[in-house]
Design a protein around this motif. Structure first.
Motif, mmCIF file in Angstrom:
data_model
loop_
_atom_site.group_PDB
_atom_site.id
_atom_site.type_symbol
_atom_site.label_atom_id
_atom_site.label_comp_id
_atom_site.label_asym_id
_atom_site.label_seq_id
_atom_site.Cartn_x
_atom_site.Cartn_y
_atom_site.Cartn_z
ATOM 1 N N LEU A 164 28.977 19.234 73.459
ATOM 2 C CA LEU A 164 29.080 18.926 72.041
ATOM 3 C C LEU A 164 30.428 19.385 71.479
ATOM 4 O O LEU A 164 31.054 18.672 70.688
ATOM 5 C CB LEU A 164 27.936 19.567 71.258
ATOM 6 C CG LEU A 164 27.949 19.321 69.743
ATOM 7 C CD1 LEU A 164 27.990 17.820 69.412
ATOM 8 C CD2 LEU A 164 26.752 19.998 69.096
ATOM 9 N N ALA A 165 30.890 20.540 71.905
ATOM 10 C CA ALA A 165 32.184 21.042 71.416
ATOM 11 C C ALA A 165 33.306 20.072 71.755
ATOM 12 O O ALA A 165 34.126 19.719 70.893
ATOM 13 C CB ALA A 165 32.466 22.423 72.009
ATOM 14 N N TRP A 166 33.345 19.616 73.000
ATOM 15 C CA TRP A 166 34.404 18.680 73.400
ATOM 16 C C TRP A 166 34.245 17.334 72.694
ATOM 17 O O TRP A 166 35.234 16.677 72.379
ATOM 18 C CB TRP A 166 34.440 18.528 74.914
ATOM 19 C CG TRP A 166 35.030 19.755 75.548
ATOM 20 C CD1 TRP A 166 34.365 20.746 76.197
ATOM 21 C CD2 TRP A 166 36.410 20.132 75.534
ATOM 22 N NE1 TRP A 166 35.248 21.725 76.594
ATOM 23 C CE2 TRP A 166 36.508 21.368 76.204
ATOM 24 C CE3 TRP A 166 37.567 19.555 75.027
ATOM 25 C CZ2 TRP A 166 37.728 22.024 76.378
ATOM 26 C CZ3 TRP A 166 38.777 20.211 75.203
ATOM 27 C CH2 TRP A 166 38.849 21.430 75.869
ATOM 28 N N LYS A 167 33.015 16.942 72.441
ATOM 29 C CA LYS A 167 32.782 15.698 71.698
ATOM 30 C C LYS A 167 33.301 15.831 70.260
ATOM 31 O O LYS A 167 33.925 14.907 69.728
ATOM 32 C CB LYS A 167 31.284 15.373 71.690
ATOM 33 C CG LYS A 167 30.936 14.071 71.020
ATOM 34 C CD LYS A 167 29.443 13.807 71.118
ATOM 35 C CE LYS A 167 29.078 12.477 70.519
ATOM 36 N NZ LYS A 167 27.636 12.213 70.662
ATOM 37 N N LEU A 168 33.069 16.973 69.639
ATOM 38 C CA LEU A 168 33.501 17.185 68.258
ATOM 39 C C LEU A 168 35.025 17.194 68.109
ATOM 40 O O LEU A 168 35.548 16.798 67.074
ATOM 41 C CB LEU A 168 32.909 18.481 67.699
ATOM 42 C CG LEU A 168 31.405 18.448 67.420
ATOM 43 C CD1 LEU A 168 30.883 19.831 67.057
ATOM 44 C CD2 LEU A 168 31.075 17.436 66.332
ATOM 45 N N VAL A 169 35.728 17.648 69.157
ATOM 46 C CA VAL A 169 37.199 17.631 69.085
ATOM 47 C C VAL A 169 37.762 16.336 69.673
ATOM 48 O O VAL A 169 38.972 16.175 69.802
ATOM 49 C CB VAL A 169 37.853 18.873 69.749
ATOM 50 C CG1 VAL A 169 37.423 20.142 69.043
ATOM 51 C CG2 VAL A 169 37.590 18.929 71.241
ATOM 52 N N GLU A 170 36.856 15.430 70.043
ATOM 53 C CA GLU A 170 37.198 14.094 70.535
ATOM 54 C C GLU A 170 38.079 14.113 71.777
ATOM 55 O O GLU A 170 39.012 13.330 71.923
ATOM 56 C CB GLU A 170 37.842 13.277 69.412
ATOM 57 C CG GLU A 170 36.902 13.107 68.226
ATOM 58 C CD GLU A 170 37.537 12.397 67.038
ATOM 59 O OE1 GLU A 170 38.729 12.023 67.107
ATOM 60 O OE2 GLU A 170 36.824 12.215 66.039
ATOM 61 N N LYS A 171 37.737 14.998 72.706
ATOM 62 C CA LYS A 171 38.437 15.094 73.988
ATOM 63 C C LYS A 171 37.405 15.141 75.110
ATOM 64 O O LYS A 171 36.238 15.444 74.892
ATOM 65 C CB LYS A 171 39.311 16.357 74.050
ATOM 66 C CG LYS A 171 40.378 16.422 72.991
ATOM 67 C CD LYS A 171 41.445 15.392 73.223
ATOM 68 C CE LYS A 171 42.516 15.486 72.150
ATOM 69 N NZ LYS A 171 43.470 14.425 72.208
ATOM 70 N N HIS A 172 37.860 14.882 76.314
ATOM 71 C CA HIS A 172 37.016 14.935 77.515
ATOM 72 C C HIS A 172 35.717 14.149 77.349
ATOM 73 O O HIS A 172 34.630 14.630 77.631
ATOM 74 C CB HIS A 172 36.708 16.372 77.920
ATOM 75 C CG HIS A 172 37.899 17.203 78.236
ATOM 76 N ND1 HIS A 172 38.926 16.763 79.030
ATOM 77 C CD2 HIS A 172 38.242 18.453 77.856
ATOM 78 C CE1 HIS A 172 39.839 17.705 79.137
ATOM 79 N NE2 HIS A 172 39.455 18.747 78.420
#
Length: 127
Positions: free
Chosen positions: A73-81
């Motif tokens: 979820l963290a990587w999704k929220l920063v729109e990476k990986h």
């Protein structure tokens, strides 16, 4: 919005949090070190011993999530990986979660191998 409760003594964990912080241009993440002096006062509902065993996160609605749910979820929220979302697919999720639990348990040994530092006290100040 996602609050991440991370191990500030783990060089790998701290490096990932630093990277997430730098990529979080929309301020969707709150990063909280479980070893902070006032952690238990500010987050009495999060057991720092359990949060040290498996990454904990808290959604804006108060729901606590753990492990790869937090990371993905963290990587999704920063729109990476974006590829990491594959780790949440039903069959892959089982094996990914087992892999995560292995990593979480041995992260200090893995960190020692990768960075030369199993634990650090200065990481907290760097973030």
């Amino acid at each position: 919005m996602l609050t991440i409760f991370y191990d500030g003594y783990c060089p790998l964990c701290t490096a990932e949090m630093r990277l997430l912080r730098d990529l979080d241009t929309q301020k969707k993440l709150i990063l909280e070190d479980i070893h902070a002096a006032d952690f238990s006062e500010r987050f009495p509902h999060i057991d720092p011993i359990q949060a040290d065993k498996i990454l904990h996160g808290q959604l804006q609605n108060g729901e606590v999530i753990k492990g790869l749910e937090v990371t993905c979820l963290a990587w999704k929220l920063v729109e990476k990986h974006k590829w990491m979302q594959v780790l949440r697919w039903p069959v892959i999720r089982l094996f990914a979660d087992l892999g995560y639990l292995f990593f979480a348990r041995y992260r200090h040994s893995i960190s020692s191998f990768v960075t030369g530092k199993p634990r650090c006290t200065s990481c907290q100040k760097e973030l």
